[in-house]
Design a protein around this motif. Structure first.
Motif, short mmCIF file in Angstrom:
data_model
loop_
_atom_site.label_atom_id
_atom_site.label_comp_id
_atom_site.label_asym_id
_atom_site.label_seq_id
_atom_site.Cartn_x
_atom_site.Cartn_y
_atom_site.Cartn_z
N GLU A 1 43.68 62.10 27.48
CA GLU A 1 43.49 63.56 27.55
C GLU A 1 42.95 64.05 26.22
OE1 GLU A 1 47.01 65.82 28.57
OE2 GLU A 1 45.79 67.62 28.94
N ASN A 2 41.96 64.94 26.30
CA ASN A 2 41.57 65.71 25.11
C ASN A 2 41.28 67.13 25.57
OD1 ASN A 2 38.92 65.74 26.09
ND2 ASN A 2 38.19 64.15 24.71
N ASP A 3 40.61 67.92 24.74
CA ASP A 3 40.43 69.33 25.11
C ASP A 3 39.50 69.50 26.30
OD1 ASP A 3 38.42 68.39 23.36
OD2 ASP A 3 37.86 70.43 22.80
N LYS A 4 38.60 68.54 26.55
CA LYS A 4 37.61 68.71 27.63
C LYS A 4 37.89 67.88 28.87
CE LYS A 4 33.56 69.43 24.65
NZ LYS A 4 34.04 68.79 23.41
N VAL A 5 38.60 66.78 28.69
CA VAL A 5 38.67 65.73 29.72
C VAL A 5 40.11 65.31 29.97
CG1 VAL A 5 38.04 63.31 30.17
CG2 VAL A 5 36.38 64.85 29.11
N LEU A 6 40.40 65.01 31.24
CA LEU A 6 41.70 64.42 31.60
C LEU A 6 41.43 63.18 32.44
CD1 LEU A 6 44.83 64.99 31.56
CD2 LEU A 6 44.52 66.00 33.83
N ALA A 7 42.20 62.13 32.23
CA ALA A 7 42.05 60.90 33.02
C ALA A 7 43.42 60.44 33.47
CB ALA A 7 41.36 59.82 32.20
N PHE A 8 43.52 60.07 34.75
CA PHE A 8 44.81 59.66 35.31
C PHE A 8 44.58 58.61 36.38
CE2 PHE A 8 43.99 62.31 39.05
CZ PHE A 8 43.18 63.32 38.53
N LYS A 9 45.64 57.85 36.68
CA LYS A 9 45.53 56.78 37.66
C LYS A 9 45.34 57.34 39.06
CE LYS A 9 48.32 53.47 35.07
NZ LYS A 9 49.51 52.60 35.08
N ASP A 10 44.42 56.73 39.82
CA ASP A 10 44.23 57.13 41.22
C ASP A 10 45.50 56.79 42.01
OD1 ASP A 10 41.47 57.68 43.11
OD2 ASP A 10 43.30 57.00 44.12
N ILE A 11 45.89 57.70 42.88
CA ILE A 11 47.13 57.51 43.64
C ILE A 11 46.99 56.40 44.70
CG2 ILE A 11 46.76 59.18 45.52
CD1 ILE A 11 49.57 60.33 44.79
N HIS A 12 45.77 56.09 45.11
CA HIS A 12 45.50 55.00 46.06
C HIS A 12 44.51 54.02 45.42
CE1 HIS A 12 46.68 58.12 49.24
NE2 HIS A 12 47.63 57.20 49.25
N PRO A 13 45.00 53.19 44.50
CA PRO A 13 44.08 52.36 43.72
C PRO A 13 43.32 51.35 44.57
CG PRO A 13 46.37 51.77 43.27
CD PRO A 13 46.41 53.01 44.11
N GLN A 14 42.03 51.22 44.30
CA GLN A 14 41.15 50.29 45.02
C GLN A 14 40.83 49.05 44.18
OE1 GLN A 14 40.45 50.95 48.24
NE2 GLN A 14 41.75 52.74 47.92
N ALA A 15 41.43 48.96 43.02
CA ALA A 15 41.21 47.83 42.12
C ALA A 15 42.39 47.84 41.14
CB ALA A 15 39.89 48.01 41.37
#
Ligand code: AMP
Length: 116
Positions: A21-35
């Motif tokens: 996470e930063n001021d512009k972007v958020l990244a999180f794990k997909d709830i239904h992972p395909q890999a």
């Protein structure tokens, strides 16, 4: 405009496994992972519903930030050298479900081509 389940994740109203996470972007794990690695990387602004809304004048810095985040996350997961895939689904035929721009970062296994 652009209220989706991802808006709630950005506001921390619903839980997500945040990996960056930063001021512009958020990244999180997909709830239904395909890999083994499947992370969604999203802008915190909600005005971009699909890739069709991207405007180089308004969004070039933000797009750079999304790619910076993807490269960092791939390194953190140790898949930067082995390879990974970035996917942006745009519209119904591509299977887009959430209309808040998001980049899928997929890795940790050999990918097939063409995709399904
Ligand atoms: P797309 O089909 O490109 O719109 O991808 C939307 C993705 O969001 C799918 O891979 C879903 O599994 C994922 N997703 C939906 N809701 C959540 C959630 N609450 N937390 C994490 N991932 C989600």
């Amino acid at each position: 405009m652009g209220e989706t389940i991802f808006s709630k994740i950005i506001r921390k109203e619903i839980p997500a496994e945040i990996v960056f996470e930063n001021d512009k972007v958020l990244a999180f794990k997909d709830i239904h992972p395909q890999a083994p690695v499947h992370v969604l990387i999203i802008p915190k602004i909600t005005e971009i519903e699909t890739t069709k809304d991207i405007n180089s004048t308004k969004h070039s810095a933000l797009l750079g930030s999304l790619y910076d985040a993807a490269n960092k996350i791939a390194k953190d997961y140790g898949i930067s050298e082995t390879g990974f895939r970035l996917v942006l689904n745009c519209g119904a035929d591509a299977g887009q479900e959430v209309y808040h721009l998001h980049m899928h970062l997929l890795g940790g296994r050999k990918m097939n081509w063409p995709p399904g």
